[in-house]
Design a protein around this motif. Structure first.
Motif, PDB file in Angstrom:
ATOM      1  N   GLU A 340       0.821  -1.204   0.000  1.00 50.44           N
ATOM      2  CA  GLU A 340       0.000   0.000   0.000  1.00 50.44           C
ATOM      3  C   GLU A 340       0.860   1.262   0.000  1.00 50.44           C
ATOM      4  O   GLU A 340       0.516   2.264  -0.622  1.00 50.44           O
ATOM      5  CB  GLU A 340      -0.939   0.000   1.215  1.00 50.44           C
ATOM      6  CG  GLU A 340      -2.030  -1.053   1.155  1.00 50.44           C
ATOM      7  CD  GLU A 340      -2.975  -0.844  -0.013  1.00 50.44           C
ATOM      8  OE1 GLU A 340      -3.241   0.327  -0.368  1.00 50.44           O
ATOM      9  OE2 GLU A 340      -3.429  -1.853  -0.591  1.00 50.44           O
ATOM     10  N   TRP A 833     -16.847  -5.828   1.713  1.00 45.49           N
ATOM     11  CA  TRP A 833     -15.563  -5.768   2.410  1.00 45.49           C
ATOM     12  C   TRP A 833     -15.668  -5.160   3.799  1.00 45.49           C
ATOM     13  O   TRP A 833     -14.748  -5.285   4.608  1.00 45.49           O
ATOM     14  CB  TRP A 833     -14.557  -4.954   1.577  1.00 45.49           C
ATOM     15  CG  TRP A 833     -15.094  -3.644   1.086  1.00 45.49           C
ATOM     16  CD1 TRP A 833     -15.669  -3.399  -0.124  1.00 45.49           C
ATOM     17  CD2 TRP A 833     -15.117  -2.402   1.793  1.00 45.49           C
ATOM     18  NE1 TRP A 833     -16.055  -2.082  -0.230  1.00 45.49           N
ATOM     19  CE2 TRP A 833     -15.725  -1.445   0.940  1.00 45.49           C
ATOM     20  CE3 TRP A 833     -14.689  -1.996   3.054  1.00 45.49           C
ATOM     21  CZ2 TRP A 833     -15.920  -0.118   1.311  1.00 45.49           C
ATOM     22  CZ3 TRP A 833     -14.884  -0.670   3.435  1.00 45.49           C
ATOM     23  CH2 TRP A 833     -15.492   0.244   2.564  1.00 45.49           C
ATOM     24  N   LYS A 842     -17.197  -4.815  10.459  1.00 45.86           N
ATOM     25  CA  LYS A 842     -15.844  -4.783  11.011  1.00 45.86           C
ATOM     26  C   LYS A 842     -15.646  -3.527  11.835  1.00 45.86           C
ATOM     27  O   LYS A 842     -16.135  -2.449  11.482  1.00 45.86           O
ATOM     28  CB  LYS A 842     -14.821  -4.810   9.876  1.00 45.86           C
ATOM     29  CG  LYS A 842     -14.806  -6.089   9.064  1.00 45.86           C
ATOM     30  CD  LYS A 842     -13.764  -5.998   7.954  1.00 45.86           C
ATOM     31  CE  LYS A 842     -13.748  -7.263   7.105  1.00 45.86           C
ATOM     32  NZ  LYS A 842     -12.763  -7.156   5.988  1.00 45.86           N
ATOM     33  N   TRP A 845     -10.741   1.159  12.480  1.00 43.42           N
ATOM     34  CA  TRP A 845      -9.333   0.983  12.858  1.00 43.42           C
ATOM     35  C   TRP A 845      -9.087   1.515  14.266  1.00 43.42           C
ATOM     36  O   TRP A 845      -9.508   2.624  14.619  1.00 43.42           O
ATOM     37  CB  TRP A 845      -8.431   1.703  11.858  1.00 43.42           C
ATOM     38  CG  TRP A 845      -6.974   1.589  12.185  1.00 43.42           C
ATOM     39  CD1 TRP A 845      -6.234   0.455  12.274  1.00 43.42           C
ATOM     40  CD2 TRP A 845      -6.076   2.674  12.470  1.00 43.42           C
ATOM     41  NE1 TRP A 845      -4.924   0.739  12.593  1.00 43.42           N
ATOM     42  CE2 TRP A 845      -4.805   2.101  12.723  1.00 43.42           C
ATOM     43  CE3 TRP A 845      -6.217   4.050  12.520  1.00 43.42           C
ATOM     44  CZ2 TRP A 845      -3.686   2.874  13.028  1.00 43.42           C
ATOM     45  CZ3 TRP A 845      -5.115   4.827  12.830  1.00 43.42           C
ATOM     46  CH2 TRP A 845      -3.856   4.240  13.085  1.00 43.42           C
ATOM     47  N   ASN A 888     -11.429   6.841   9.378  1.00 46.93           N
ATOM     48  CA  ASN A 888     -11.363   5.603   8.608  1.00 46.93           C
ATOM     49  C   ASN A 888     -11.843   5.858   7.179  1.00 46.93           C
ATOM     50  O   ASN A 888     -12.864   6.525   6.972  1.00 46.93           O
ATOM     51  CB  ASN A 888     -12.250   4.550   9.264  1.00 46.93           C
ATOM     52  CG  ASN A 888     -11.664   3.172   9.151  1.00 46.93           C
ATOM     53  OD1 ASN A 888     -10.458   2.999   9.278  1.00 46.93           O
ATOM     54  ND2 ASN A 888     -12.504   2.191   8.907  1.00 46.93           N
ATOM     55  N   ASN A 889     -11.111   5.351   6.179  1.00 46.08           N
ATOM     56  CA  ASN A 889     -11.462   5.577   4.780  1.00 46.08           C
ATOM     57  C   ASN A 889     -11.726   7.058   4.526  1.00 46.08           C
ATOM     58  O   ASN A 889     -12.791   7.464   4.056  1.00 46.08           O
ATOM     59  CB  ASN A 889     -12.683   4.747   4.383  1.00 46.08           C
ATOM     60  CG  ASN A 889     -12.412   3.264   4.473  1.00 46.08           C
ATOM     61  OD1 ASN A 889     -11.316   2.800   4.168  1.00 46.08           O
ATOM     62  ND2 ASN A 889     -13.394   2.496   4.927  1.00 46.08           N
ATOM     63  N   SER A 896      -7.408   2.449  -0.687  1.00 50.39           N
ATOM     64  CA  SER A 896      -8.117   1.186  -0.768  1.00 50.39           C
ATOM     65  C   SER A 896      -9.137   1.169   0.356  1.00 50.39           C
ATOM     66  O   SER A 896      -8.937   1.774   1.406  1.00 50.39           O
ATOM     67  CB  SER A 896      -7.143   0.019  -0.615  1.00 50.39           C
ATOM     68  OG  SER A 896      -6.520   0.077   0.657  1.00 50.39           O
ATOM     69  N   SER A 897     -10.244   0.482   0.116  1.00 51.96           N
ATOM     70  CA  SER A 897     -11.292   0.436   1.133  1.00 51.96           C
ATOM     71  C   SER A 897     -10.948  -0.655   2.146  1.00 51.96           C
ATOM     72  O   SER A 897     -10.957  -1.831   1.822  1.00 51.96           O
ATOM     73  CB  SER A 897     -12.636   0.145   0.475  1.00 51.96           C
ATOM     74  OG  SER A 897     -12.989   1.188  -0.405  1.00 51.96           O
ATOM     75  N   SER A 898     -10.652  -0.234   3.342  1.00 53.45           N
ATOM     76  CA  SER A 898     -10.303  -1.193   4.392  1.00 53.45           C
ATOM     77  C   SER A 898     -10.514  -0.529   5.733  1.00 53.45           C
ATOM     78  O   SER A 898     -10.944   0.614   5.825  1.00 53.45           O
ATOM     79  CB  SER A 898      -8.846  -1.651   4.241  1.00 53.45           C
ATOM     80  OG  SER A 898      -7.965  -0.550   4.355  1.00 53.45           O
ATOM     81  N   ASP A 900      -8.030  -0.416   8.377  1.00 56.39           N
ATOM     82  CA  ASP A 900      -6.730  -0.609   8.989  1.00 56.39           C
ATOM     83  C   ASP A 900      -5.868   0.623   8.754  1.00 56.39           C
ATOM     84  O   ASP A 900      -6.352   1.665   8.285  1.00 56.39           O
ATOM     85  CB  ASP A 900      -6.057  -1.867   8.450  1.00 56.39           C
ATOM     86  CG  ASP A 900      -5.976  -1.884   6.919  1.00 56.39           C
ATOM     87  OD1 ASP A 900      -5.899  -0.792   6.308  1.00 56.39           O
ATOM     88  OD2 ASP A 900      -5.996  -2.987   6.340  1.00 56.39           O
ATOM     89  N   ASN A 902      -3.806   1.238   6.544  1.00 55.41           N
ATOM     90  CA  ASN A 902      -3.545   1.589   5.149  1.00 55.41           C
ATOM     91  C   ASN A 902      -4.445   2.719   4.651  1.00 55.41           C
ATOM     92  O   ASN A 902      -4.031   3.534   3.832  1.00 55.41           O
ATOM     93  CB  ASN A 902      -3.735   0.369   4.246  1.00 55.41           C
ATOM     94  CG  ASN A 902      -2.653  -0.673   4.462  1.00 55.41           C
ATOM     95  OD1 ASN A 902      -1.471  -0.366   4.445  1.00 55.41           O
ATOM     96  ND2 ASN A 902      -3.062  -1.918   4.683  1.00 55.41           N
ATOM     97  N   SER A 903      -5.690   2.744   5.116  1.00 59.95           N
ATOM     98  CA  SER A 903      -6.650   3.684   4.544  1.00 59.95           C
ATOM     99  C   SER A 903      -7.023   4.830   5.475  1.00 59.95           C
ATOM    100  O   SER A 903      -7.824   5.681   5.114  1.00 59.95           O
ATOM    101  CB  SER A 903      -7.926   2.929   4.144  1.00 59.95           C
ATOM    102  OG  SER A 903      -8.535   2.341   5.282  1.00 59.95           O
TER     103      SER A 903
END
Length: 922
Positions: A340, A833, A842, A845, A888-889, A896-898, A900, A902-903
């Motif tokens: 990422e 996702w 989920k 993060w 988040n996002n 990327s849609s997640s 964690d 990374n996003s």
């Protein structure tokens, strides 16, 4: 031989000795009720003039034989108190909190909570603590020393702090200044940059958690912050203070108060100036502060005229960035993947720029053009995110002591706001070498002095634009307090406000060009006329808010029991006027809607945006009622322990932006927010220690999104108002303070929160004609509420080494902190996702837990009656690295849609900073 006289003498001696031996100790502390500061030299009298006075710590001790006594407590400038006590063989602890003679105004208007009487959880921030530990920070950051509070510097700009209480952001925390509500009338936010300098005139600050003690219908879901300023009750004096900090920070302050003069006048004045460069790159600050209060006692009246304001400007870091943008090692250590991070590099995103990094600026060299040559001087830094605002407040109040039983307060206030923030019209690309915005490319294109010379008319493609948010706000607050007898008292009043907010975008800097065409910055707007600096573009609308509230309260005091019940009702009125939307034309009984882009044919005639008789597109008034009922009971178990409980229900009107969208469309299915809250608490107060424990349970039904969300349906962008988002906030809070010795004390707090979303529903999307064009389901059940730490611990130790010399260490720890998220991400149909293999959403993060250590020290001394105070503070002494805010996002990032590292878009906390100050008290 023992005679009768000798026996009688021995008997009387033994009786006197026995009587002396049976005396009981009565100890306690006398402090100032509003600040908690100990009072020195207070007279403690019993019987016929017998007694003592308090020492330097406000402590006293009496030795009394068992029996009935009336203790009289008196101090110049404070209301006298008396208390009947029964002395037995066990020692007693009896504390007194004295009110200043004019404190009744604070009690009636400011709704000051009192220990062992008001059944709520609260904490007082004393002026001494403010002076010792604020360290040139925004006021909310000091309030992290209160259980349940989470405050951060947000993007790091001066004045950009934010605060959450019990998981509710500051839109749902009422902020009161001398009894006047200051939350924004449209969105409930509090802009702390407007209140720079208040620490120079602060009389007290009280943080009430939960529904609070205010009688007004205010948004105190999370809590209430009460701030009161100095006035006629203050001591006479003049103070001069100079602060010096890192990054060129300087602040000079002057304060003066006359106290209560012989003719009944009192004047308080303060002024302050600051400037500096900021810890975050290009977050400069420059501001002034003034405060003037004139009080006059006229018989049973105290008239007060107050004017205050803080014109300021400062650079901002306005959007969060990826963790890897700041520090790739930290990102990977907390879950970000190399893949990422490589995507970021491929997409041209800067990485590993350091914690000072601010993406909202770039380098530019503005050309000096002559008839024969064009010279580019050395490049200068250009910020593309600045805030500039001036919000003075003026108030005229009359506090009338009608008689011993009735007090009446009337406050008329005016707030004027002017200013906004700037930004670049389109986000520039980043320079590879510096990682900053490439502003030179846009400037050169506008100026048209380099090949390919396609812009011969010098039309500005990119500009610096100002988002202006001006307002006019006037209010009347009238309150009475009537003591019927020793058992029962009544209070009530009215709260009236009218507000007009003007919002528009204007050209701030043509950036090398000659003019600008506003050809697509709004949904309907396609204005091909040339626009110049100062012209309005993009949007231009007014938000009108009318507010009316009636409130009443009954209070019962009987011995050890105090109880109250409070009822309020309010009516919120909203109206929106848009000067750039479609115009309306009335023809008989028909109203035509004519946009910038389209003409309308009606009865064989063509009408367009230039037709005569057009009127502005404005909505009808929308009025929404609301109400509150709350009550509580406090019971003093003995002289040192008390318990309390409170219950409440709030039906609160939605905010302006959740009623009308940007197209003047009234949202459908507007539902009031419903809050149900309950709280219990226990306090144990002794001369050497204090223990407070309380638990809370707050159910929020129909919690709105902070702003209307938008989404695309068949290529059309729609605004979406989410109703039926429900959340449950519950938790336990602990406070403990212990005086180990006279010179050494510790304070500890612990807050354990459990805040979760509890609902799943469907957002309904409507077009401009009110037709439903789509739905968007969401399921947030069981997700932790984001945006604030649910675990908080603070430990502090203060050591007064010698008289006047102190050192304080503060350890603060935050955990269980989840990133804020968009509920629409949890769409079971379109975003698989977002759910695990069992179909459960989920968790957002989880931000890494973090701690920081602060150090404060100072020394006070006198020379020829002039007092000197030298103080120094180091914030984040260990230079810890941590994330304070996360989304988040993040919608402002390509990701990327997640759920964690990374996003997530984040703000890091600032590193180690130091401040030193010298104050002279004349």
């Amino acid at each position: 031989m023992i005679t009768k006289n000798t026996l009688f003498f021995l008997f009387m001696f033994m009786l006197a000795f026995a009587t002396f031996a049976q005396t009981t100790s009565i100890k306690g502390i006398v402090n100032e009720e509003e600040t908690g500061e100990p009072l020195i030299g207070v007279n403690i009298v019993y019987g016929a003039g017998q007694g003592t006075i308090t020492d330097i710590d406000g402590a006293y001790e009496l030795k009394l034989v068992p029996g009935e006594y009336t203790i009289e407590v008196s101090y110049v400038g404070f209301e006298r108190q008396s208390r009947k006590i029964t002395v037995g063989t066990n020692p007693l602890i009896i504390n007194f909190s004295l009110s200043t003679i004019t404190l009744s105004e604070v009690e009636v208007v400011g709704d000051l909570a009192k220990s062992r009487e008001t059944p709520i959880a609260f904490a007082n921030i004393t002026p001494v603590k403010m002076e010792e530990q604020l360290a040139s920070q925004d006021i909310p950051l000091l309030l992290n020393s209160t259980p349940g509070v989470y405050a951060t510097k947000s993007g790091g700009g001066d004045g950009d702090a934010r605060i959450n209480i019990r998981g509710f952001n500051q839109r749902n925390v009422a902020v009161m200044l001398d009894g006047i509500p200051v939350n924004d009338m449209e969105n409930g936010w509090v802009y702390w940059s407007n209140w720079f300098g208040l620490d120079a005139v602060m009389r007290y600050t009280q943080v009430q958690r939960g529904l609070g003690a205010s009688k007004l219908a205010i948004p105190s879901v999370g809590g209430t912050i009460n701030i009161a300023t100095k006035g006629i009750e203050a001591k006479k004096g003049i103070s001069i203070k100079q602060e010096v900090g890192e990054n060129g920070f300087l602040r000079t302050s002057l304060g003066m108060t006359t106290g209560r003069m012989a003719n009944g006048w009192g004047v308080t004045f303060a002024g302050s100036y600051k400037n500096g460069n900021g810890w975050v790159d290009q977050t400069y600050t420059k501001g002034y502060f003034y405060f003037l209060r004139v009080d006059k006692e006229m018989g049973n009246h105290i008239l007060s005229l107050t004017a205050m304001g803080a014109p300021q400007e400062h650079g901002q870091r306005s959007h969060k960035k990826y963790i890897a943008t700041y520090d790739t090692s930290y990102a990977m250590a907390n879950g970000a993947s190399r893949e990422e991070i490589q995507k970021l590099i491929t997409n041209g995103e800067p990485i590993n720029m350091g914690l000072h990094y601010n993406p909202n600026w770039g380098w530019i060299s503005r050309a000096n053009i002559t008839e024969t040559d064009t010279v580019y001087p050395q490049k200068q830094a250009q910020s593309t995110s600045n805030n500039f605002y001036y919000k003075p407040i003026f108030s005229l109040r009359d506090f009338w002591t009608v008689n011993e039983k009735l007090y009446v307060s009337n406050i008329l206030y005016l707030s004027l706001g002017n200013g906004g923030g700037n930004s670049f019209s389109t986000t520039p690309s980043y320079e590879t070498e510096t990682g900053q915005q490439n502003l030179q490319v846009s400037y050169n294109a506008n100026l048209n002095i380099k090949p390919p010379y396609f812009n011969k008319t010098k039309k500005s493609g990119d500009i610096l634009q100002n988002a202006m948010n001006n307002h006019f706000w006037i209010g009347l607050l009238s309150t009475f307090d009537y003591t019927h007898n020793d058992l029962i008292s009544f209070s009530g009043g009215i709260d009236l406000r009218t507000y007009r907010g003007s919002h528009y975008r204007e050209i701030g800097d043509l950036f090398g060009g000659n003019y600008y065409i506003d050809d697509g910055n709004s949904n309907e707007r396609n204005d091909t006329t040339k626009k110049f600096a100062g012209d309005k573009i993009g949007y231009n609308n007014d938000a009108l808010v009318n507010w009316g509230g009636i409130f009443g309260q009954v209070k019962i005091s009987e011995g050890s029991l105090t109880a109250f019940i409070n009822v309020t009702t309010s009516l919120s009125g909203y109206k929106r006027i848009d000067y750039f939307l479609s115009k309306l034309l009335d023809i008989g009984d028909t109203t035509l809607t004519i946009s910038y882009l389209n003409s309308v044919v009606y009865e064989n005639k063509i009408y367009d945006h230039n037709s005569p008789g057009l009127r502005t597109n404005e909505t009808e008034w929308k009025y929404i009622p609301g109400w509150t009922i709350k009550g509580g009971v406090n019971y003093n178990l003995n002289e040192t322990m008390n318990v309390f409980t409170n219950l409440g229900f709030i039906s609160k009107a939605q905010r302006f932006n959740n009623v009308f969208d940007q197209q003047n469309t009234l949202f459908r299915e507007i539902k009031n927010e419903h809050v149900r809250a309950a709280e219990i608490g226990y306090s144990w107060v002794k001369p050497k220690f204090t223990l407070n424990i309380n638990g809370y349970y707050t159910s929020w039904i129909n919690k709105p999104a902070d702003r209307a969300l938008s989404m695309d349906i068949d290529g059309v962008r729609y605004s979406v108002n989410i109703n039926n988002m429900n959340a449950l906030h519950k938790g336990v809070e602990f406070e403990f303070a212990y005086n180990i010795t006279k010179n050494l004390s510790i304070e500890s707090l612990l807050s354990l929160g459990d805040w979760k979303w509890t609902s799943a529903d469907t957002a309904r999307i409507y077009n401009d004609n009110g037709q439903q064009v789509g739905t968007r389901p969401f399921n947030a059940k069981g997700l932790y509420v984001g945006d604030a730490a649910q675990f908080q611990n603070q430990e502090s130790l203060r050591w007064e080494i010698i008289p006047g010399l102190y050192a304080t260490g503060v350890f603060t720890y935050f955990g269980k902190h989840y990133a804020e998220f968009n509920p629409l991400d949890y769409d079971p149909k379109n975003n698989a996702w977002a759910f695990d293999e069992n179909g459960n959403p989920k968790q957002s993060w989880k931000i890494p837990n973090y701690f920081m250590v602060d150090l404060h020290a100072g020394y006070s001394w006198k020379v020829n009656k002039i007092g000197f105070q030298l103080r120094a503070s180091v914030i984040n002494l260990l230079n810890s690295k941590f994330i304070t805010d996360a989304q988040n996002n993040d919608p402002y990032l390509v990701h990327s849609s997640s759920f964690d590292a990374n996003s997530a878009g984040v703000y890091f906390g600032t590193g180690r900073t130091a401040t030193i100050s010298l104050r002279l008290n004349l």
